[in-house]
Design an enzyme around this catalytic site. Structure first.
Site, PDB file in Angstrom:
ATOM      1  N   GLU A   1       1.341   4.075   2.643  1.00  0.00           N
ATOM      2  CA  GLU A   1       1.695   3.659   3.816  1.00  0.00           C
ATOM      3  C   GLU A   1       3.515   3.895   3.961  1.00  0.00           C
ATOM      4  OE1 GLU A   1       0.206  -0.097   4.459  1.00  0.00           O
ATOM      5  OE2 GLU A   1      -1.979   0.870   4.242  1.00  0.00           O
TER       6      GLU A   1
ATOM      7  N   GLU B   1       2.379  -3.728  11.440  1.00  0.00           N
ATOM      8  CA  GLU B   1       1.481  -2.568  11.387  1.00  0.00           C
ATOM      9  C   GLU B   1       2.246  -1.661  12.229  1.00  0.00           C
ATOM     10  OE1 GLU B   1      -0.778  -1.904   9.004  1.00  0.00           O
ATOM     11  OE2 GLU B   1      -1.343  -3.942   8.454  1.00  0.00           O
TER      12      GLU B   1
ATOM     13  N   HIS C   1       0.815  -1.195   0.027  1.00  0.00           N
ATOM     14  CA  HIS C   1      -0.007   0.002   0.199  1.00  0.00           C
ATOM     15  C   HIS C   1       0.947   1.235   0.000  1.00  0.00           C
ATOM     16  CE1 HIS C   1      -3.145  -2.688   2.126  1.00  0.00           C
ATOM     17  NE2 HIS C   1      -3.001  -2.961   0.890  1.00  0.00           N
TER      18      HIS C   1
ATOM     19  N   HIS D   1       3.619  -2.606   6.925  1.00  0.00           N
ATOM     20  CA  HIS D   1       2.431  -1.812   6.600  1.00  0.00           C
ATOM     21  C   HIS D   1       2.432  -0.580   7.436  1.00  0.00           C
ATOM     22  CE1 HIS D   1       0.302  -4.189   3.477  1.00  0.00           C
ATOM     23  NE2 HIS D   1       1.149  -5.054   3.917  1.00  0.00           N
TER      24      HIS D   1
END
Length: 271
Positions: A66, A232, A63, A156
């Site tokens: 990010e 994350e 992504h 991410h």
């Protein structure tokens, strides 16, 4: 003046990172192929493949918005190219580390948050990627099938949860006590190494057998029966250690990447 959701990681800096890494004798830069916009899919390989060595894969920015993910990668690479870093040396004695610093160069250049040049979310393409829709995943996946994977980290950022956390593969069909033990050992290593990491807040765990295998970390875990995590980071701040001026920052992302290398070393002999 720039206005951004999180500090950008520019394509120029991405190229500088590749060039810095490939200047080291134990790192090679390879172009796996090209994206739909004609950009390079770049793979950095650290260490010499030898019989008995583990294959560790780290990818970032599926992504592209990010951007903290590539700041994280920069921190990890800083250690991998440092000849005075004994943790990095010890890791490379036991493993070859394959790093894709940017899985989505088209989306990064175009300013997309979650998709590639034609609007495809790459982290839902891992079961059936194609050169027509998702060449980024297709090319990396093909190389993984050739090298094998003993550990996989997909980096991410999460827009809603103000903590650093890991999402495991407990929902894949072949999840067993061995994988559970590896996940526990890795989390414990991270908790010991850095207070930036925590395991109280994160995504709900998948029910057994209900994992979405189109997601990168789930597909890799099922395909290779290996330790596989999505990592994350927050966009705004880490609520455990908030910074009222800067929040979660590129500098903290870099340090988290450096710490992640130490945690990886801690479990390599168990893979």
């Amino acid at each position: 003046m720039y206005f951004a959701y999180f500090a950008p990681y520019s394509y120029d800096r991405h190229l500088d990172l590749l060039h810095m890494a490939q200047n080291e004798h134990h790192c090679t830069l390879e172009t796996l192929g090209h994206t739909l916009d004609g950009n390079d899919m770049s793979l950095l390989t650290f260490g010499e493949p030898e019989e008995g060595k583990k294959n560790i894969w780290v990818i970032a920015r599926q992504h592209p918005g990010e951007s903290m993910a590539e700041w994280f990668i920069e921190g990890m690479i800083q250690r991998l190219v440092d000849d005075t870093d004994t943790a990095a040396q010890a890791l490379l004695e036991q493993a070859v580390v394959y790093v894709v610093p940017n899985m989505n160069p088209d989306g990064s250049i175009r300013g997309h948050l979650r998709t590639n040049a034609i609007g495809v979310n790459l982290n839902r393409e891992w079961q059936t990627p194609s050169m027509e829709k998702s060449p980024e995943v297709y090319l990396v996946r093909e190389r993984m099938l050739k090298t094998g994977v003993d550990m996989f980290l997909d980096i991410h950022g999460d827009e809603a949860i103000p903590y650093n956390f890991a999402a495991g593969s407990e929902g894949i069909p072949s999840y067993d006590e061995r994988l559970a033990s590896l996940e526990s050992a890795f989390k414990q290593a991270l908790l010991t190494i850095t207070p930036e990491f925590q395991d109280d807040y994160g995504y709900d765990k998948d029910e057994p057998g209900k994992a979405n295998l189109t997601v990168g970390s789930n597909w890799v875990a099922e395909q290779f029966k290996c330790l596989s995590y999505t990592i994350e980071m927050p966009f705004k701040d880490n609520n455990n250690y908030p910074d009222p001026f800067y929040g979660w920052s590129p500098e903290r992302s870099i340090m988290f990447g450096r710490d992640m290398l130490a945690a990886t070393l801690a479990v390599t002999d168990k893979l």
